[in-house]
Design an enzyme around this catalytic site. Sequence first.
Site, mmCIF file in Angstrom:
data_model
loop_
_atom_site.group_PDB
_atom_site.id
_atom_site.type_symbol
_atom_site.label_atom_id
_atom_site.label_comp_id
_atom_site.label_asym_id
_atom_site.label_seq_id
_atom_site.Cartn_x
_atom_site.Cartn_y
_atom_site.Cartn_z
ATOM 1 N NE ARG A 74 -61.703 -9.321 13.553
ATOM 2 C CZ ARG A 74 -61.115 -8.956 14.633
ATOM 3 N NH1 ARG A 74 -61.848 -9.088 15.737
ATOM 4 N NH2 ARG A 74 -59.869 -8.156 14.461
ATOM 5 C CG ASN A 131 -48.336 -2.931 12.437
ATOM 6 O OD1 ASN A 131 -48.399 -2.102 13.154
ATOM 7 N ND2 ASN A 131 -48.862 -4.280 12.646
ATOM 8 C CB THR A 132 -44.191 -0.105 14.163
ATOM 9 O OG1 THR A 132 -43.121 -0.374 14.979
ATOM 10 C CG2 THR A 132 -45.249 0.586 15.186
ATOM 11 C CG HIS A 133 -44.104 -6.720 15.907
ATOM 12 N ND1 HIS A 133 -45.291 -7.238 16.699
ATOM 13 C CD2 HIS A 133 -43.380 -7.603 16.463
ATOM 14 C CE1 HIS A 133 -45.226 -8.203 17.484
ATOM 15 N NE2 HIS A 133 -43.911 -8.499 17.126
ATOM 16 C CG ASP A 193 -48.622 -10.617 4.645
ATOM 17 O OD1 ASP A 193 -49.036 -10.772 6.130
ATOM 18 O OD2 ASP A 193 -47.450 -11.140 4.395
ATOM 19 C CB ALA A 194 -53.695 -12.082 4.235
ATOM 20 N N GLY A 195 -51.297 -12.181 6.758
ATOM 21 C CA GLY A 195 -50.790 -13.175 8.034
ATOM 22 C C GLY A 195 -50.619 -11.966 9.296
ATOM 23 C CG ASP A 215 -47.387 -9.014 13.709
ATOM 24 O OD1 ASP A 215 -47.829 -8.073 13.371
ATOM 25 O OD2 ASP A 215 -47.136 -9.557 15.090
#
Length: 186
Positions: free
Chosen positions: A64, A106-108, A140-142, A144
């Site tokens: 990864r 991003n879009t969620h 960010d790192a999380g 969403d």
Amino acid sequence: PAPIVVLISGTGSNLAALLDASRAEGSSYEIVGVIADREAAGLAHARNAGIPTEVVRLKDFPDRDAWNHGVRLAVDRFAPQLIVLAGFMKLFGPELLEAYPDRIINTHPALLPSFPGAHGVRDALAYGVRVTGATVFVVDAGIDTGRILAQEALTILPEDDETSLHERIKAIERRMLVDVVEQLTR
Ligand code: GAR
């Protein structure tokens, strides 16, 4: 116009909306490259428009971290001011986030922080909430968890299934994502 890169995994309706809007008189951004993690159907939107595309598959890399590095190199080649995840279904490791701090959005398809993850529409329906929506946020790192840039709610209808609800949410996402990208690149 500001150069942006769009990352997709799926049908790319958000990409198509971004592309359409970028062609309008006075648009503040230009899509200079589209990257996918698979041979996504949405790549056709870019190819038809003559925009360079690149597919960076996880399975072509030993692990990864190496894939993350591959994505980072692919993004770097386009030298974007902003990176837009539009239905990109993989998480990034720290390398890309550190290379482009606050410049990946991003879009969620849910009202974050509710129903994060890969099945925002299905999870909201299963929970039985009456209202859901769409969120555009800084990655960010999380999962969403980043700072919210725009959000809009929508009422779930009794007859909704995952497909019908997702289509209505996507109509909101397309409009909201174009607005946010225009604002961030103006
Ligand atoms: C959009 O609804 C987007 O929010 C969702 O995938 C769809 C892509 O549609 N993304 C996620 O669920 C990310 N966790 P599109 O390929 O037609 O633009």
